[in-house]
Design a protein around this motif. Structure first.
Motif, PDB file in Angstrom:
ATOM      1  N   MET A   1      -3.921  -2.098  -9.920  1.00 28.99           N
ATOM      2  CA  MET A   1      -3.709  -1.019  -9.251  1.00 28.99           C
ATOM      3  C   MET A   1      -3.215  -1.535  -7.658  1.00 28.99           C
ATOM      4  O   MET A   1      -3.687  -2.594  -7.474  1.00 28.99           O
ATOM      5  CB  MET A   1      -5.098  -0.573  -8.848  1.00 28.99           C
ATOM      6  CG  MET A   1      -5.328   0.690  -7.701  1.00 28.99           C
ATOM      7  SD  MET A   1      -4.515   2.424  -8.559  1.00 28.99           S
ATOM      8  CE  MET A   1      -5.754   2.802  -9.810  1.00 28.99           C
ATOM      9  N   PHE A   2      -2.468  -0.695  -6.941  1.00 29.06           N
ATOM     10  CA  PHE A   2      -1.749  -1.012  -5.844  1.00 29.06           C
ATOM     11  C   PHE A   2      -2.633  -1.074  -4.682  1.00 29.06           C
ATOM     12  O   PHE A   2      -3.282   0.241  -4.653  1.00 29.06           O
ATOM     13  CB  PHE A   2      -0.459  -0.277  -5.674  1.00 29.06           C
ATOM     14  CG  PHE A   2       0.490  -0.650  -6.632  1.00 29.06           C
ATOM     15  CD1 PHE A   2       1.222  -1.992  -6.686  1.00 29.06           C
ATOM     16  CD2 PHE A   2       0.988   0.584  -7.642  1.00 29.06           C
ATOM     17  CE1 PHE A   2       2.185  -2.164  -7.447  1.00 29.06           C
ATOM     18  CE2 PHE A   2       2.075   0.008  -8.491  1.00 29.06           C
ATOM     19  CZ  PHE A   2       2.596  -1.335  -8.315  1.00 29.06           C
ATOM     20  N   ASN A   3      -2.596  -1.820  -3.737  1.00 27.80           N
ATOM     21  CA  ASN A   3      -3.247  -1.835  -2.538  1.00 27.80           C
ATOM     22  C   ASN A   3      -2.999  -0.686  -1.789  1.00 27.80           C
ATOM     23  O   ASN A   3      -3.727  -0.168  -0.862  1.00 27.80           O
ATOM     24  CB  ASN A   3      -3.459  -3.276  -1.708  1.00 27.80           C
ATOM     25  CG  ASN A   3      -3.817  -4.222  -2.612  1.00 27.80           C
ATOM     26  OD1 ASN A   3      -4.779  -4.218  -3.280  1.00 27.80           O
ATOM     27  ND2 ASN A   3      -3.320  -5.545  -2.249  1.00 27.80           N
ATOM     28  N   SER A   4      -1.787  -0.166  -1.682  1.00 26.80           N
ATOM     29  CA  SER A   4      -1.129   0.807  -0.794  1.00 26.80           C
ATOM     30  C   SER A   4      -1.978   1.979  -1.388  1.00 26.80           C
ATOM     31  O   SER A   4      -2.009   3.156  -0.121  1.00 26.80           O
ATOM     32  CB  SER A   4       0.374   0.723  -1.035  1.00 26.80           C
ATOM     33  OG  SER A   4       0.866  -0.416  -0.978  1.00 26.80           O
ATOM     34  N   LEU A   5      -2.330   2.343  -2.402  1.00 30.18           N
ATOM     35  CA  LEU A   5      -2.783   3.474  -2.583  1.00 30.18           C
ATOM     36  C   LEU A   5      -3.796   3.991  -1.923  1.00 30.18           C
ATOM     37  O   LEU A   5      -4.047   5.364  -1.327  1.00 30.18           O
ATOM     38  CB  LEU A   5      -3.618   3.406  -4.324  1.00 30.18           C
ATOM     39  CG  LEU A   5      -4.351   4.699  -4.568  1.00 30.18           C
ATOM     40  CD1 LEU A   5      -3.236   5.805  -4.921  1.00 30.18           C
ATOM     41  CD2 LEU A   5      -4.957   4.538  -5.994  1.00 30.18           C
ATOM     42  N   LYS A   6      -4.780   3.081  -1.262  1.00 32.70           N
ATOM     43  CA  LYS A   6      -5.877   3.734  -0.365  1.00 32.70           C
ATOM     44  C   LYS A   6      -5.555   4.375   0.847  1.00 32.70           C
ATOM     45  O   LYS A   6      -6.005   5.367   1.381  1.00 32.70           O
ATOM     46  CB  LYS A   6      -7.088   2.678  -0.437  1.00 32.70           C
ATOM     47  CG  LYS A   6      -6.492   1.491   0.545  1.00 32.70           C
ATOM     48  CD  LYS A   6      -7.831   0.702   0.706  1.00 32.70           C
ATOM     49  CE  LYS A   6      -7.315  -0.439   1.458  1.00 32.70           C
ATOM     50  NZ  LYS A   6      -8.319  -1.583   1.715  1.00 32.70           N
ATOM     51  N   TYR A   7      -4.387   3.735   1.411  1.00 34.59           N
ATOM     52  CA  TYR A   7      -3.950   4.289   2.470  1.00 34.59           C
ATOM     53  C   TYR A   7      -2.972   5.388   2.568  1.00 34.59           C
ATOM     54  O   TYR A   7      -2.897   6.438   3.312  1.00 34.59           O
ATOM     55  CB  TYR A   7      -2.809   3.106   3.116  1.00 34.59           C
ATOM     56  CG  TYR A   7      -3.578   1.761   3.625  1.00 34.59           C
ATOM     57  CD1 TYR A   7      -4.321   1.799   4.665  1.00 34.59           C
ATOM     58  CD2 TYR A   7      -3.463   0.846   2.520  1.00 34.59           C
ATOM     59  CE1 TYR A   7      -4.955   0.421   4.794  1.00 34.59           C
ATOM     60  CE2 TYR A   7      -3.966  -0.567   2.683  1.00 34.59           C
ATOM     61  CZ  TYR A   7      -4.826  -0.628   3.942  1.00 34.59           C
ATOM     62  OH  TYR A   7      -5.385  -1.724   4.115  1.00 34.59           O
ATOM     63  N   PHE A   8      -2.274   5.578   1.307  1.00 33.25           N
ATOM     64  CA  PHE A   8      -1.640   6.813   0.981  1.00 33.25           C
ATOM     65  C   PHE A   8      -2.400   7.920   0.861  1.00 33.25           C
ATOM     66  O   PHE A   8      -2.472   9.270   1.187  1.00 33.25           O
ATOM     67  CB  PHE A   8      -0.863   6.773  -0.376  1.00 33.25           C
ATOM     68  CG  PHE A   8       0.700   6.269  -0.070  1.00 33.25           C
ATOM     69  CD1 PHE A   8       1.561   7.303   0.156  1.00 33.25           C
ATOM     70  CD2 PHE A   8       0.777   4.818   0.166  1.00 33.25           C
ATOM     71  CE1 PHE A   8       2.904   6.597   0.327  1.00 33.25           C
ATOM     72  CE2 PHE A   8       2.091   4.399   0.279  1.00 33.25           C
ATOM     73  CZ  PHE A   8       3.158   5.392   0.508  1.00 33.25           C
ATOM     74  N   LEU A   9      -3.928   7.709   0.232  1.00 30.93           N
ATOM     75  CA  LEU A   9      -5.021   8.906   0.084  1.00 30.93           C
ATOM     76  C   LEU A   9      -5.615   9.084   1.381  1.00 30.93           C
ATOM     77  O   LEU A   9      -5.492  10.335   1.786  1.00 30.93           O
ATOM     78  CB  LEU A   9      -6.067   8.242  -0.682  1.00 30.93           C
ATOM     79  CG  LEU A   9      -5.473   8.089  -2.225  1.00 30.93           C
ATOM     80  CD1 LEU A   9      -6.787   7.220  -2.971  1.00 30.93           C
ATOM     81  CD2 LEU A   9      -5.650   9.300  -2.950  1.00 30.93           C
ATOM     82  N   GLU A  10      -6.162   8.242   1.972  1.00 27.73           N
ATOM     83  CA  GLU A  10      -6.736   8.357   3.391  1.00 27.73           C
ATOM     84  C   GLU A  10      -5.879   8.863   4.682  1.00 27.73           C
ATOM     85  O   GLU A  10      -6.490   9.587   5.278  1.00 27.73           O
ATOM     86  CB  GLU A  10      -7.444   7.146   3.935  1.00 27.73           C
ATOM     87  CG  GLU A  10      -8.413   6.804   3.020  1.00 27.73           C
ATOM     88  CD  GLU A  10      -9.139   5.177   3.449  1.00 27.73           C
ATOM     89  OE1 GLU A  10      -8.896   4.886   4.422  1.00 27.73           O
ATOM     90  OE2 GLU A  10     -10.204   4.792   2.596  1.00 27.73           O
ATOM     91  N   LEU A  11      -4.675   8.519   4.750  1.00 29.39           N
ATOM     92  CA  LEU A  11      -3.915   8.982   5.642  1.00 29.39           C
ATOM     93  C   LEU A  11      -2.949  10.100   5.373  1.00 29.39           C
ATOM     94  O   LEU A  11      -2.127  10.629   5.886  1.00 29.39           O
ATOM     95  CB  LEU A  11      -2.948   7.753   6.081  1.00 29.39           C
ATOM     96  CG  LEU A  11      -3.606   6.562   6.648  1.00 29.39           C
ATOM     97  CD1 LEU A  11      -2.488   5.476   6.864  1.00 29.39           C
ATOM     98  CD2 LEU A  11      -4.646   6.760   7.749  1.00 29.39           C
ATOM     99  N   ASN A  12      -3.044  10.481   3.814  1.00 29.05           N
ATOM    100  CA  ASN A  12      -2.353  11.680   3.379  1.00 29.05           C
ATOM    101  C   ASN A  12      -0.940  11.366   3.720  1.00 29.05           C
ATOM    102  O   ASN A  12      -0.273  12.154   4.355  1.00 29.05           O
ATOM    103  CB  ASN A  12      -2.814  12.948   4.071  1.00 29.05           C
ATOM    104  CG  ASN A  12      -1.983  14.156   3.347  1.00 29.05           C
ATOM    105  OD1 ASN A  12      -2.097  14.052   2.103  1.00 29.05           O
ATOM    106  ND2 ASN A  12      -1.664  15.000   4.110  1.00 29.05           N
ATOM    107  N   LEU A  13      -0.235  10.388   3.293  1.00 23.42           N
ATOM    108  CA  LEU A  13       1.017   9.832   3.736  1.00 23.42           C
ATOM    109  C   LEU A  13       2.078  10.650   2.821  1.00 23.42           C
ATOM    110  O   LEU A  13       1.819  10.568   1.543  1.00 23.42           O
ATOM    111  CB  LEU A  13       1.340   8.358   3.547  1.00 23.42           C
ATOM    112  CG  LEU A  13       0.434   7.341   4.544  1.00 23.42           C
ATOM    113  CD1 LEU A  13       0.673   5.887   4.050  1.00 23.42           C
ATOM    114  CD2 LEU A  13       0.996   7.674   6.011  1.00 23.42           C
ATOM    115  N   PRO A  14       3.265  11.049   3.332  1.00 24.67           N
ATOM    116  CA  PRO A  14       4.453  11.561   2.633  1.00 24.67           C
ATOM    117  C   PRO A  14       4.903  10.629   1.478  1.00 24.67           C
ATOM    118  O   PRO A  14       4.799   9.127   1.659  1.00 24.67           O
ATOM    119  CB  PRO A  14       5.333  11.799   3.659  1.00 24.67           C
ATOM    120  CG  PRO A  14       4.707  11.974   4.736  1.00 24.67           C
ATOM    121  CD  PRO A  14       3.368  10.986   4.917  1.00 24.67           C
TER     122      PRO A  14
END
Length: 319
Positions: free
Chosen positions: A1-14
């Protein structure tokens, strides 16, 4: 699993490479190292045409880095919406957070919009996304905020994943045809419509009960999308005497395969259609709502559904 996933989830990143600027360097570096050359090569072969276009203006020395970013994004495209649907079905997120423990949540997982505006929390939260598109809640949120000082009780479902989402501004032009409310009020029993656009089915009907019109509408996902996309479902009540909407609510209906196949075999106005799928309410409004404001609410909820826009709207409007 990529570490970046949690940031895309929490910040609702495009889902765009520029979103990686919000990822801590150490996490991004670790993610980039996880991608093996063989994986990257297969990805490039599969998405060759699209990548040629996306990387057209990228400097040669940056191509491998950008390729790896697109690889990670490709992994997230379906994964994040799947995680959101699972959270809506099986958890009470985000209300399990200590930050929200004093917030009053009703049986449908909704909270008063005014409570959220005044609630003193360490983090920011947002209206739950009705579909997988990362900005699909934007226009509905704007319409609800516009009506915050009206005598209307608005309740909303907070997104189970997004915490401190990145603020963004979008524009959209909406076209449509005016609904004739007076003519609609004269129906004897039921009037219905069914639309098909790009293999997406939208069904709606009005049911007259004494001096009120009950409105129901559902936009069904495609069968291959049900793991990561629910249907958008809407209900409203129009008071013929007062010529006002007195209630409306929008939901996501989450389908398992068998339920979806059974629902797809019948129409929305079939009595059994309500028995299939799990309803998760996104918002609810009670009070007198003008037909103009209602039109803005429903077309914002069904953003990018041209059939609904054409059914309700008359003027070109930029939000």
């Amino acid at each position: 699993m990529f570490n970046s996933l949690k940031y895309f989830l929490e910040l609702n990143l495009p889902m765009h490479p520029y979103s990686f600027q919000h990822i801590p360097k150490e996490d991004l570096s670790e993610d980039l190292l996880k991608i093996e050359n063989e994986q990257l090569l297969k990805f490039c072969e599969k998405e060759k045409q699209k990548l040629n276009f996306l990387l057209n203006n990228v400097k040669e020395e940056d191509i491998i880095l950008e390729l790896k970013k697109y690889y990670i994004l490709n992994e997230f495209v379906d994964l994040i919406p799947k995680i959101r649907l699972i959270a809506l079905k099986t958890t009470n997120k985000p209300y399990n957070l200590k930050d929200l423990e004093e917030l009053t949540v009703d049986k449908d997982g909704l909270v008063l919009f005014h409570d959220i505006l005044e609630y003193n929390s360490e983090n920011k939260y947002m209206l739950c996304l009705p579909i997988s598109d990362g900005n699909s809640n934007y226009w509905l949120s704007k319409e609800i905020y516009k009506l915050k000082d009206e005598n209307i009780s608005f309740k909303i479902r907070l997104d189970p994943l997004a915490i401190n989402p990145i603020d963004a501004v979008y524009k959209m032009t909406v076209f449509g045809e005016q609904l004739d409310w007076e003519k609609l009020s004269q129906i004897k029993d039921i009037t219905q419509a069914r639309f098909l656009e790009n293999d997406t089915i939208t069904e709606l009907y009005w049911n007259k009960r004494e001096n009120k019109l009950h409105f129901f509408c559902e936009e069904l996902p495609k069968f291959e999308e049900i793991e990561y996309r629910g249907s958008r479902y809407f209900h409203a009540i129009y008071d013929i005497t007062n010529q006002k909407i007195i209630h409306c609510d929008g939901s996501v209906k989450i389908y398992e395969e068998l339920d979806f196949l059974n629902r797809n075999d019948i129409h929305l106005w079939d009595e059994n259609s309500k028995n299939y799928g799990q309803y998760v309410k996104i918002f609810r409004a009670d009070g007198e709502i003008s037909t103009d404001n209602f039109t803005s609410l429903i077309t914002s909820f069904f953003v990018r559904n041209n059939d609904i826009s054409n059914y309700f709207k008359t003027l070109t409007k930029e939000n």
